[in-house]
Design a protein around this motif. Structure first.
Motif, short mmCIF file in Angstrom:
data_model
loop_
_atom_site.label_atom_id
_atom_site.label_comp_id
_atom_site.label_asym_id
_atom_site.label_seq_id
_atom_site.Cartn_x
_atom_site.Cartn_y
_atom_site.Cartn_z
N TRP A 173 27.87 -1.83 10.60
CA TRP A 173 28.27 -3.57 11.52
C TRP A 173 28.79 -3.86 11.45
CZ3 TRP A 173 23.28 -4.52 7.23
CH2 TRP A 173 21.88 -3.49 7.59
N THR A 174 29.03 -5.23 12.98
CA THR A 174 29.65 -6.36 12.81
C THR A 174 29.70 -7.45 12.14
OG1 THR A 174 28.10 -7.29 14.58
CG2 THR A 174 28.98 -5.33 15.82
N LYS A 175 30.69 -8.13 12.15
CA LYS A 175 30.15 -9.32 11.06
C LYS A 175 28.88 -10.33 11.56
CE LYS A 175 34.70 -11.25 12.88
NZ LYS A 175 35.45 -11.95 12.83
N GLU A 176 28.48 -10.22 12.81
CA GLU A 176 26.91 -10.65 12.87
C GLU A 176 25.72 -10.39 12.18
OE1 GLU A 176 30.12 -10.11 15.29
OE2 GLU A 176 30.33 -12.50 15.44
N GLU A 177 26.14 -9.40 12.63
CA GLU A 177 25.26 -8.44 12.26
C GLU A 177 24.88 -8.25 10.38
OE1 GLU A 177 23.89 -4.26 14.87
OE2 GLU A 177 26.29 -4.78 14.08
N ILE A 178 26.16 -8.79 10.22
CA ILE A 178 25.82 -8.31 8.56
C ILE A 178 25.35 -9.84 8.28
CG2 ILE A 178 27.35 -9.05 6.45
CD1 ILE A 178 29.88 -6.46 7.77
N LYS A 179 26.03 -10.86 8.78
CA LYS A 179 25.00 -12.47 8.51
C LYS A 179 24.07 -12.55 8.25
CE LYS A 179 29.76 -14.79 9.47
NZ LYS A 179 30.18 -15.95 10.49
N ILE A 180 23.30 -11.53 9.65
CA ILE A 180 21.91 -11.75 9.80
C ILE A 180 21.29 -11.29 8.83
CG2 ILE A 180 20.17 -10.70 11.75
CD1 ILE A 180 22.33 -11.30 13.55
N PHE A 181 21.90 -9.82 8.33
CA PHE A 181 21.29 -9.26 7.53
C PHE A 181 20.97 -9.99 5.76
CE2 PHE A 181 21.52 -5.75 4.31
CZ PHE A 181 19.89 -5.33 4.12
N LEU A 182 22.10 -10.32 5.59
CA LEU A 182 22.48 -10.85 4.71
C LEU A 182 21.56 -11.96 3.63
CD1 LEU A 182 26.23 -10.12 3.35
CD2 LEU A 182 24.17 -8.44 2.11
N GLU A 183 21.27 -13.01 5.05
CA GLU A 183 21.31 -14.49 5.39
C GLU A 183 19.39 -13.27 5.26
OE1 GLU A 183 22.19 -16.36 8.54
OE2 GLU A 183 24.09 -16.88 7.82
N LYS A 302 14.57 -2.64 9.03
CA LYS A 302 13.23 -2.37 9.91
C LYS A 302 12.98 -4.05 9.94
CE LYS A 302 11.68 2.30 9.59
NZ LYS A 302 11.04 3.62 9.91
N LYS A 303 12.87 -4.90 8.81
CA LYS A 303 12.12 -5.88 8.90
C LYS A 303 12.76 -7.17 9.81
CE LYS A 303 10.16 -8.92 6.11
NZ LYS A 303 9.96 -9.38 4.11
N VAL A 304 14.26 -6.75 9.50
CA VAL A 304 15.52 -7.47 10.38
C VAL A 304 15.79 -7.50 11.30
CG1 VAL A 304 17.62 -8.70 9.51
CG2 VAL A 304 16.02 -8.28 7.68
N ASN A 305 16.26 -8.24 12.19
CA ASN A 305 16.43 -7.73 13.89
C ASN A 305 17.90 -7.41 13.93
OD1 ASN A 305 16.44 -7.33 16.69
ND2 ASN A 305 17.04 -8.85 17.31
N VAL A 306 18.49 -6.16 13.86
CA VAL A 306 19.88 -5.30 13.34
C VAL A 306 19.55 -4.24 13.55
CG1 VAL A 306 20.96 -7.48 12.20
CG2 VAL A 306 19.58 -4.61 11.32
#
Length: 368
Positions: A173-183, A302-306
């Protein structure tokens, strides 16, 4: 006793040979070579005679490959339980359908080439095809050394016909994808993902991590035990290089302290608590169910948009972030517990060109 010497590679070896009559009254010779000593050959000859008389003797010339490889794998002592189960699956699904019913001594190059082609037609990954090929080749090498077969078909196989080793699958994952997932994660097991991303630890290392191995004072995490695929705690790690200490950032330590507070509350609330000192565990303290965790991981992604990636790819995510930040590959190797820096370089070579550009630019600046 029908024990005879012969020369092999300048050294004396022994074989036995004796005649018997089959159920039709036809005479046949039972013979086996490859014994390093006279006593060993004599004992083997006596055992073969006993088996013949009992009707349990198996003629090597009629020994099917499926029977040989099953027995050969059963006697291997240098593999883990997980590898043994994987190999048993390969035998059942990929090896026996092509080679299993052929007598071991009659398998030739044409059979091996057909076997390779069958795996490729199934769409197996390049790496999987190579692993299964190596397994079968090793079994034939063993049969040849023991002189169960006179010729090894793998020794005659053209180099161009052999499957090539596949590059390890790497996604991250990119930094942006990591942030989206963890949040998006609000769950007691969030610490698993944080540990994977911030340290590059393997799944088994995370699920087997103990609180006593988290040194808050010196900001270190020591890898000393793992949780295996069966959900059992193993007081060992994958390789010698796996025994390591990883520096923990302030953010990671803060998350660990928050998680420790949660675990202490669960201890007090539980009617019965099984304290294994695990950082990651069920609400009653027992080790995490590995199968359930994989289902949990898939549901969360699947629940998160990543992008959908494997949990193991969080380890690659950690490595990619470090390397893209110009952290030396040797440091990355030590953090991830790779057996050598070559493994690190081979796995993440696609990330190296960017580092080389920065290095060349820095050199250019120095020499101006």
């Amino acid at each position: 006793m029908p024990i005879y010497p012969y020369d092999k590679g300048g050294k004396e070896h022994w074989y036995y040979a004796f005649e018997v009559k089959d159920h039709n009254g036809k005479r046949k010779t039972i013979k086996k070579r490859g014994f390093k000593g006279k006593t060993e050959a004599r004992n083997a000859e006596a055992a073969a005679r006993t088996e013949w008389n009992k009707g349990t003797y198996i003629d090597p010339s009629t020994l099917l490959y499926k029977d040989y490889v099953t027995d050969w794998l059963k006697n291997k002592q240098d593999i883990s339980d997980k590898t043994r189960i994987t190999n048993e699956g390969h035998i059942k699904n990929h090896i026996n359908p092509i080679l299993g019913e052929i007598p071991l001594q009659k398998i030739n190059i044409m059979h091996i080439e057909k076997f390779i082609q069958s795996m490729q037609e199934k769409g197996l990954s390049q790496g999987t095809v190579k692993k299964i090929f190596n397994f079968v080749q090793t079994s034939f090498n063993s049969a040849y050394r023991k002189e169960i077969i006179a010729k090894n078909p793998f020794a005659l196989l053209d180099k161009s016909s052999k499957p090539r080793p596949g590059r390890a699958r790497v996604d991250y994952w990119t930094k942006e994808e990591i942030k989206i997932f963890l949040e998006s994660v609000d769950h007691r097991n969030k610490i698993i993902f944080i540990l994977a991303i911030y340290t590059g630890m393997r799944q088994g290392e995370i699920l087997g991590l103990r609180w006593r191995d988290v040194d808050f004072e010196n900001a270190q995490i020591r890898i000393r035990q793992t949780l295996d695929y069966k959900g059992e705690i193993q007081e060992k790690v994958k390789t010698d290089a796996g025994y390591r200490s990883i520096s923990a950032s302030e953010s990671l330590l803060a998350e660990l302290k928050k998680h420790r507070t949660l675990i202490e509350k669960e201890k007090l609330a539980a009617e019965e608590y099984f304290d294994h000192d695990l950082v990651v565990c069920r609400k009653n303290g027992r080790p995490t169910c590995v199968t359930n965790f994989h289902r949990f991981w898939k549901r969360r992604t699947k629940k998160v948009n990543v992008r959908q990636i494997r949990f193991h790819d969080l380890r690659h995510t950690c490595a990619s972030l470090l390397l893209s930040s110009n952290i030396h590959p040797k440091i990355v190797q030590e953090m991830l517990g790779h057996s050598s820096i070559k493994v690190t370089m081979d796995t993440y070579s696609h990330l190296m060109p960017n580092m080389q550009k920065d290095a060349v630019a820095a050199l250019d600046e120095l020499l101006k």
